[in-house]
Design a protein around this motif. Sequence first.
Motif, PDB file in Angstrom:
ATOM      1  N   GLU A   1       1.734  -0.385   4.565  1.00 33.85           N
ATOM      2  CA  GLU A   1       1.608  -1.579   4.898  1.00 33.85           C
ATOM      3  C   GLU A   1       1.679  -2.790   3.787  1.00 33.85           C
ATOM      4  O   GLU A   1       1.586  -2.212   2.638  1.00 33.85           O
TER       5      GLU A   1
ATOM      6  N   ASN B   1      -3.538 -11.598   6.247  1.00 35.56           N
ATOM      7  CA  ASN B   1      -2.730 -10.809   7.119  1.00 35.56           C
ATOM      8  C   ASN B   1      -2.797  -9.210   6.548  1.00 35.56           C
ATOM      9  O   ASN B   1      -2.457  -9.182   5.718  1.00 35.56           O
ATOM     10  N   ASN B   2      -3.222  -8.391   7.678  1.00 31.98           N
ATOM     11  CA  ASN B   2      -3.312  -6.875   7.485  1.00 31.98           C
ATOM     12  C   ASN B   2      -1.922  -6.437   7.390  1.00 31.98           C
ATOM     13  O   ASN B   2      -1.682  -5.215   6.604  1.00 31.98           O
ATOM     14  N   ASP B   3      -0.882  -6.610   8.202  1.00 39.43           N
ATOM     15  CA  ASP B   3       0.308  -6.169   8.367  1.00 39.43           C
ATOM     16  C   ASP B   3       1.441  -7.128   8.252  1.00 39.43           C
ATOM     17  O   ASP B   3       2.228  -7.500   9.153  1.00 39.43           O
TER      18      ASP B   3
ATOM     19  N   ASP C   1       5.272  -7.501   9.223  1.00 33.08           N
ATOM     20  CA  ASP C   1       5.700  -6.175   9.993  1.00 33.08           C
ATOM     21  C   ASP C   1       5.596  -4.914   9.079  1.00 33.08           C
ATOM     22  O   ASP C   1       6.171  -3.945   9.658  1.00 33.08           O
ATOM     23  N   PHE C   2       5.372  -4.789   7.890  1.00 28.33           N
ATOM     24  CA  PHE C   2       5.118  -3.740   7.128  1.00 28.33           C
ATOM     25  C   PHE C   2       3.748  -3.095   7.686  1.00 28.33           C
ATOM     26  O   PHE C   2       2.898  -3.619   7.312  1.00 28.33           O
ATOM     27  N   ILE C   3       4.004  -2.007   8.156  1.00 27.72           N
ATOM     28  CA  ILE C   3       2.799  -1.253   8.838  1.00 27.72           C
ATOM     29  C   ILE C   3       2.324   0.032   8.114  1.00 27.72           C
ATOM     30  O   ILE C   3       3.425   0.542   7.452  1.00 27.72           O
ATOM     31  N   ASP C   4       1.163   0.647   8.351  1.00 25.82           N
ATOM     32  CA  ASP C   4       0.925   1.942   8.001  1.00 25.82           C
ATOM     33  C   ASP C   4       2.188   3.089   8.695  1.00 25.82           C
ATOM     34  O   ASP C   4       2.080   2.933   9.856  1.00 25.82           O
ATOM     35  N   ASN C   5       2.740   3.718   7.844  1.00 23.14           N
ATOM     36  CA  ASN C   5       3.864   4.391   8.545  1.00 23.14           C
ATOM     37  C   ASN C   5       4.147   5.723   7.807  1.00 23.14           C
ATOM     38  O   ASN C   5       4.517   5.699   6.459  1.00 23.14           O
TER      39      ASN C   5
ATOM     40  N   THR D   1      10.680 -13.717   9.113  1.00 28.52           N
ATOM     41  CA  THR D   1      10.310 -12.037   9.122  1.00 28.52           C
ATOM     42  C   THR D   1      11.478 -11.215   8.966  1.00 28.52           C
ATOM     43  O   THR D   1      11.256  -9.834   8.942  1.00 28.52           O
TER      44      THR D   1
ATOM     45  N   ARG E   1       0.786  -1.104  -0.086  1.00 27.34           N
ATOM     46  CA  ARG E   1      -0.132  -0.104   0.154  1.00 27.34           C
ATOM     47  C   ARG E   1       0.808   1.443   0.049  1.00 27.34           C
ATOM     48  O   ARG E   1       2.067   1.104   0.578  1.00 27.34           O
TER      49      ARG E   1
ATOM     50  N   LEU F   1      -0.298  -6.166   2.623  1.00 25.68           N
ATOM     51  CA  LEU F   1      -1.557  -7.227   2.930  1.00 25.68           C
ATOM     52  C   LEU F   1      -1.134  -8.545   2.157  1.00 25.68           C
ATOM     53  O   LEU F   1      -0.799  -8.481   1.040  1.00 25.68           O
TER      54      LEU F   1
END
Length: 709
Positions: free
Chosen positions: A503, A521-523, A526-530, A567, A499, A505
């Motif tokens: 993040e 998996n949403n994150d 461990d790639f998250i909204d940042n 990961t 995205r 997905l």
Amino acid sequence: MLTKSIHLLLMFIFVTPMVKAQYEFKFQSNLTFLDENGEPLPLAFTGGINSAQLQEFDTNNNGEEELIIWDINSETIKVFEKSGASYRYLPGGNYMFPEDVNAFLILVDFDGDGKKDLFTGSPFGIKAYRNVSNQGSTIPTWEVAQNFLRLEIGSNLTTNILDIPLIEDLDNDGDLDVLTFNFASGDFLEYYQNTSMERKGTADIDQFKASQNHWGNFEFCDCGDISFGFSCDGTPITNARISTDNLKTLHSGGHSLLYKDLDRDGIKDLLMGRDECNSLYFLSNKGTNTQPIFNTISTQIPEFGPLPQFPIFHAGYVLDESLIVSSHSSATAYTYTIDFAKALYRLSPEQESDASLFLKEEMLDFGENSRPFFVGNQYTGELYIAANTKVGDEIQGRIWAYELRDNQARLISSNYLNIGELNLTEPSYQRYTTKDNQTYHIVTGDYYENNVPEKKIYLSTISNPENRTELILPSLILRGLDQVHFFHDERDDYLLLARQTGELLLFSFNPNNGYGLELLNNDFLDFIDNPVARNLSVAVQSGASPFLMAINQQGILYALEDFMKETERVQVSINMGETPFEASRFGRNTSITFVPNLLGEGFDLILGNRAGGLEYLSQLDDGGTEPGATTEIVLFPNPTHGQEFKIVINRAAKLNIYSTSGALIMEDIDLVKNQENLINGHNLPSGLYMLEIINDANERHYKKLIVSP
């Protein structure tokens, strides 16, 4: 060959854990791209250029200055070495300058030591770096001189982050002054005098006088409308400094400035650009360099002719005897219908011909946001590049297809799969083969309806490519720079959604059941909204232990081995000759594709970017070979009908050639690993030969070679 650690079991003592492989690359490629006439493109892998700021600087301390281009749109720095009447690209410009270059890049000596220093934008105004490079160093060294330029009253010297200020000795006293447009209260020039010579007799940048507004005695009212001697509301401009505290903000956009003698009368003139305007404006100076008088405006220069006109915000530069005009827009191509593939021009003095493209015709530049995808190996394959380009009066997505053979790339289609009929922007392409060996075309892009973009994902079979099925991701609204990538392990097929918010997905994908998708998996990983890690992009090598590479707007490449089970991220390093860099420094909107080694061990990378071009990274290792690794050998052509043949091997080796009678014909020929080794067999009569290949572990392997008449 990848450099791997050895998992050592020390009996009865301890176990040393497996350490992840290290990944090191350099900017290098033997691949030649051919133009429509079959001629090589000398600047193919420069990465493209959207909005250029030009400077000159000696990057390698050889006594000759190179051309430096800071692309504000893609946030990359490129270096070109002058070679006669042409230029040679020196890759890795981002590694030669500070990491926080922003808004503008100005290279000029502020302390009189003979070495050009660096000025750039910052949230506080203008940041300055001192050049502290040692004699003979091949990469410049910088140290912060001022985090921001200061006024004598203690406050910082502010400048619009969209402007290119003028930093030069305007009062001819030996130190550098600053000229910039008013930051908030109007559209006029403010002059900041450097007081270092007056205060201490040496050139420095430690203090400036408060601004003198309306330098040049004019205001910029609108595109094509400059008021001389009066403000835009008709109020007379006086030479005395007037208060601007109560003035209403008229224009807070960007400007460009060039102060050079353009009409060759011995006095510097002013060439200005404004972010809303489709042309530069020439103001001939009827005064002196220190006390200019301007009273005319023109879009032509007597020595150069008409200035180029194209959508919004231009900047001008003098290079040798030529005038260079570039786009200076940070906007997207779609917003203003900008043809970034044709936004850099050269005007030559006293020539009747129109402005010509500068550098562009020698490089791969597809427009904006190039996204490559490669099928094959380092010696043969197809390369597909999806990008935004101008078609007629619109910005549309296109896919270019190249065939790679014998280290040459030839264009075979400029509208592959006819995606022009889909009216997409921000296109991407992937040819995906499932775990069950079904192959699909995957095309994505933005479709605009009522000026609102909607991301589309289309899937079609190889046999019927234009019979497309649209895939819908459950419960998601896709954004413009979201990226879709398919992969598989030994059991299942998957879809990754990287995205633009950062993040990752993970979806399951079932090609045998209506192309079903399920969010797992949403994150993922461990790639998250940042907020500081936007515009995530990934590429995957499918297989039993799939391998992933990722990059975001920070420009740092990461590798993740066997990522469905682990990961851990490994940072990719870049080799710049004598100076290694532990982290990469790529620009905005970077995308990745693998170029596998012929023997399946190791890979190179091709990267696309915001500037619409390509860059090539070759993988390095430490020169060793993984203990216990098998020796893989490819011999071709065999039979050979000519005088030469090639050997590719994954380990360093020696080659001996024997006749069928056992006579030694040729011996001790070095074979370089992971490269095409060309063997000259001019003296070999037709017949059967035995090739003995002895690898670096002294293991012998044998191949038969047939030499045809």
